[in-house]
Design an enzyme around this catalytic site. Structure first.
Site, PDB file in Angstrom:
ATOM      1  N   HIS A 120       3.192   4.077   7.637  1.00 54.87           N
ATOM      2  CA  HIS A 120       4.573   3.653   7.875  1.00 54.87           C
ATOM      3  C   HIS A 120       4.632   2.624   8.992  1.00 54.87           C
ATOM      4  O   HIS A 120       3.906   2.706   9.984  1.00 54.87           O
ATOM      5  CB  HIS A 120       5.453   4.851   8.231  1.00 54.87           C
ATOM      6  N   ASP A 137      13.869   1.292  12.424  1.00 60.40           N
ATOM      7  CA  ASP A 137      12.981   2.097  11.587  1.00 60.40           C
ATOM      8  C   ASP A 137      13.658   2.374  10.254  1.00 60.40           C
ATOM      9  O   ASP A 137      14.683   3.057  10.193  1.00 60.40           O
ATOM     10  CB  ASP A 137      12.648   3.406  12.303  1.00 60.40           C
ATOM     11  N   CYS A 179       8.278  -0.390   3.776  1.00 59.50           N
ATOM     12  CA  CYS A 179       8.521  -0.422   5.215  1.00 59.50           C
ATOM     13  C   CYS A 179       8.047  -1.714   5.864  1.00 59.50           C
ATOM     14  O   CYS A 179       8.727  -2.259   6.757  1.00 59.50           O
ATOM     15  CB  CYS A 179       7.870   0.782   5.898  1.00 59.50           C
TER      16      CYS A 179
END
Length: 228
Positions: A120, A137, A179
């Protein structure tokens, strides 16, 4: 010009060169066939792709920000997070002159070893005017611990005072693999805000469809740079 700091890497094994050749060498970044294939397949992105995007922002797209902004490569960000010796880290970071930067962009990953990667990615931005770190995030704070570790390691660069770390509202990914693209697109939007003082960061435009569009745009850019 933006300042850059990268970690040197050893020459790749000849077998890797044959199986996964370099398709673009740009500034301090190397993109291999597999990096571009992931972008084109719309199923992921790599450390190299994020590093290349940061290099391109620095050298081309946002070079007008000058010395006020700096993009730190994913490999160096991971080194900062994992550094065990504060004195060694201070010497390593000294050439960056972080205390004079208004914006410091870092791509955070969730690996616990010095190799950048993991599963991630998120974006960490230091804003000197506000004296704090902003964390973007796309998995609702999944990288908060890693972002805090990096922020703590960097605090001596701003005089040793503790800097607040704020989780910022941002678009959320709808799958398990976008991501890295959210990091790139969030950074681009925030740079646009920095370039035009007072303008809002248009993060709301970053939808799944927008991410797909930007993947294809980055593929076309890589192809164009490879031809130049």
């Amino acid at each position: 010009m933006f300042s850059r700091l990268t970690l040197s890497t050893s020459s790749p094994h000849p077998a890797l060169e044959r199986m996964d050749p370099v398709v673009l060498s740009y500034q301090d970044s190397l993109l291999r066939r597999s990096d571009v294939a992931l972008l084109r397949a719309l199923t992921g992105s790599t450390t190299s792709a994020s590093g290349f995007a940061f290099e391109y922002f620095a050298a081309e797209l946002f070079k007008g920000l000058g010395e006020a902004a700096i993009f730190i490569s994913p490999e160096v960000t991971q080194f900062i997070k994992c550094a065990a010796c504060p004195e060694e880290l201070a010497l390593f970071l000294e050439p960056l002159g972080l205390a004079s930067r208004r914006w410091v962009f870092l791509a955070v990953n969730d690996n616990s070893i010095r190799t950048a990667g993991g599963s991630h990615w998120s974006l960490l931005l230091f804003l000197r005017d506000g004296g704090h770190f902003a964390h973007y995030d796309s998995q609702s704070g999944g990288n908060s611990l890693h972002a805090r570790r990096i922020a703590t390691k960097l605090e001596p660069s701003w005089g040793g005072e503790e800097s607040a770390l704020c989780g910022e509202p941002c678009p959320l990914q709808q799958n398990s693999y976008d991501c890295g693209m959210y990091v790139i697109c969030n950074a681009e939007a925030l740079c646009e805000r920095a370039r035009v003082e007072g303008s809002p960061a248009s993060l709301s435009r970053i939808t799944p469809a927008y991410i797909t569009q930007k993947r294809l745009e980055w593929c076309r850019l890589i192809q164009r740079l490879d031809r130049d």
